[in-house]
Design an enzyme around this catalytic site. Structure first.
Site, PDB file in Angstrom:
ATOM      1  N   CYS A   1       3.010   7.038   6.787  1.00  0.00           N
ATOM      2  CA  CYS A   1       4.113   6.325   7.412  1.00  0.00           C
ATOM      3  C   CYS A   1       5.479   6.672   6.807  1.00  0.00           C
ATOM      4  CB  CYS A   1       3.846   4.819   7.368  1.00  0.00           C
ATOM      5  SG  CYS A   1       4.825   3.875   8.578  1.00  0.00           S
TER       6      CYS A   1
ATOM      7  N   LYS B   1       0.133   5.880  -0.773  1.00  0.00           N
ATOM      8  CA  LYS B   1       1.469   5.990  -0.190  1.00  0.00           C
ATOM      9  C   LYS B   1       2.513   6.141  -1.294  1.00  0.00           C
ATOM     10  CE  LYS B   1       4.087   3.623   3.482  1.00  0.00           C
ATOM     11  NZ  LYS B   1       4.016   2.434   4.376  1.00  0.00           N
TER      12      LYS B   1
ATOM     13  N   GLU C   1      -2.598   3.776  10.085  1.00  0.00           N
ATOM     14  CA  GLU C   1      -2.318   3.011   8.864  1.00  0.00           C
ATOM     15  C   GLU C   1      -2.906   1.607   8.990  1.00  0.00           C
ATOM     16  OE1 GLU C   1       1.526   2.072   5.979  1.00  0.00           O
ATOM     17  OE2 GLU C   1       1.860   2.344   8.122  1.00  0.00           O
TER      18      GLU C   1
END
Length: 305
Positions: A177, A135, A53
């Site tokens: 994440c 995301k 990331e």
């Protein structure tokens, strides 16, 4: 061998590498360093390479706007997105599928409104863009005595699950994440035929030791697929300290390989028969009770990557 009713999700064995990359404030240097490490992973036989990331920049709300790149309309120019073109070249030059961690993205509307995303780009061995994942779940947490962080102060969320077809191998799902904490994404992706769930991520020193490995194993044991988590290397001089410990988990939730804290490449051989072996031994797919609870993958249409 797999039965005719359950073909192998992973058509042939493949080596996957997670590049636990050390990054700094210089984007150009970060891109050049990433290229070196992708080359190193490919030279060791990896055909799927994963970056962390925010691999091109420091991680943090203070940095997202200044490092953000314009990706749309696609393809962007080299001036709009040097990272896009660097990733494309890394994939092409090394003949690998490259899951390019994530980068801060800016989208500018006709009325000059700026919207920011945390975005992952996946490229083919020919250097072609295969998938874009923004995301979905933003990292907004507050742990007393631990950490407070609010990505939503700067970023906007994506709105789709990302599944990409790697023709020689099969399907993988890509998320970023904090997305790993939401099992629904993983469940749908697995039921759509993915052989691996891949998460570039940057857990911190509070949640990392508690949940990083646990979540990788949980998503693997829930879905009987491979799971890869790829972190930046830890830098205690940075404003955000990543946990590190990039890892690959097999369909029985065994951790096949795990990095330490520093810069490191970890890799594992993935084999489709191991998925079938896990599913034959613990036959969850035949034992689910959709008369008691719903199949959340039903009716979900995969959107364009």
């Amino acid at each position: 061998m797999a039965t005719s009713s359950y073909p192998l999700l992973l058509k042939q064995p493949v080596k996957l590498a997670c590049v636990q990359l050390a990054t700094g404030a210089d984007k150009t240097a970060n891109l050049a360093h990433a290229a070196e490490k992708v080359r190193e992973a490919a030279s060791a036989g990896a055909k799927i390479v994963v970056l962390p990331e925010c691999f091109n920049s420091p991680y943090g709300c203070d940095y997202f706007p200044s490092y953000a790149e314009q990706l749309l309309p696609s393809p962007p120019s080299p001036e709009q997105s040097p990272s896009f073109h660097a990733l494309s070249a890394m994939a092409r030059d090394n003949g690998v599928y490259l899951i390019g961690g994530s980068i801060p993205e800016i989208e500018v509307s006709a009325d000059n409104k700026k919207t920011y995303y945390n975005t992952s780009l996946t490229f083919s061995p020919a250097g072609e863009l295969l998938a874009t994942h923004r995301k979905v779940h933003l990292f907004d947490i507050s742990i007393p005595g631990g950490i407070t962080f609010r990505e939503s102060d700067v970023l906007s969320p994506g709105n789709k699950l990302t599944v990409v077809d790697l023709p020689e191998y099969g399907r993988v799902a890509i998320a970023i994440c904090y997305d790993v904490r939401f099992p629904e994404l993983a469940t749908i992706a697995a039921r759509k035929g993915c052989f691996a769930l891949i998460y570039p991520g940057a857990f911190n020193l509070t949640t990392g030791p508690l949940h990083w490995r646990l979540l990788g194993q949980a998503r693997a044991v829930d879905n009987q697929v491979y799971v890869a988590l790829c972190s930046p290397a830890r830098d205690m001089s940075a404003s955000y300290n990543a946990w590190g410990h990039s890892l690959v988990v097999d369909p029985m939730a065994k951790v096949l390989v795990e990095a330490g804290e520093g810069e490191e490449i970890v890799s594992a051989e993935l084999n489709g028969e191991e998925i079938e072996k896990a599913r034959r031994g613990i036959p969850l797919r035949e034992q689910r009770r959709f008369d008691v609870y719903p199949d959340i993958s039903q009716g979900y249409e995969l959107k364009s990557p």
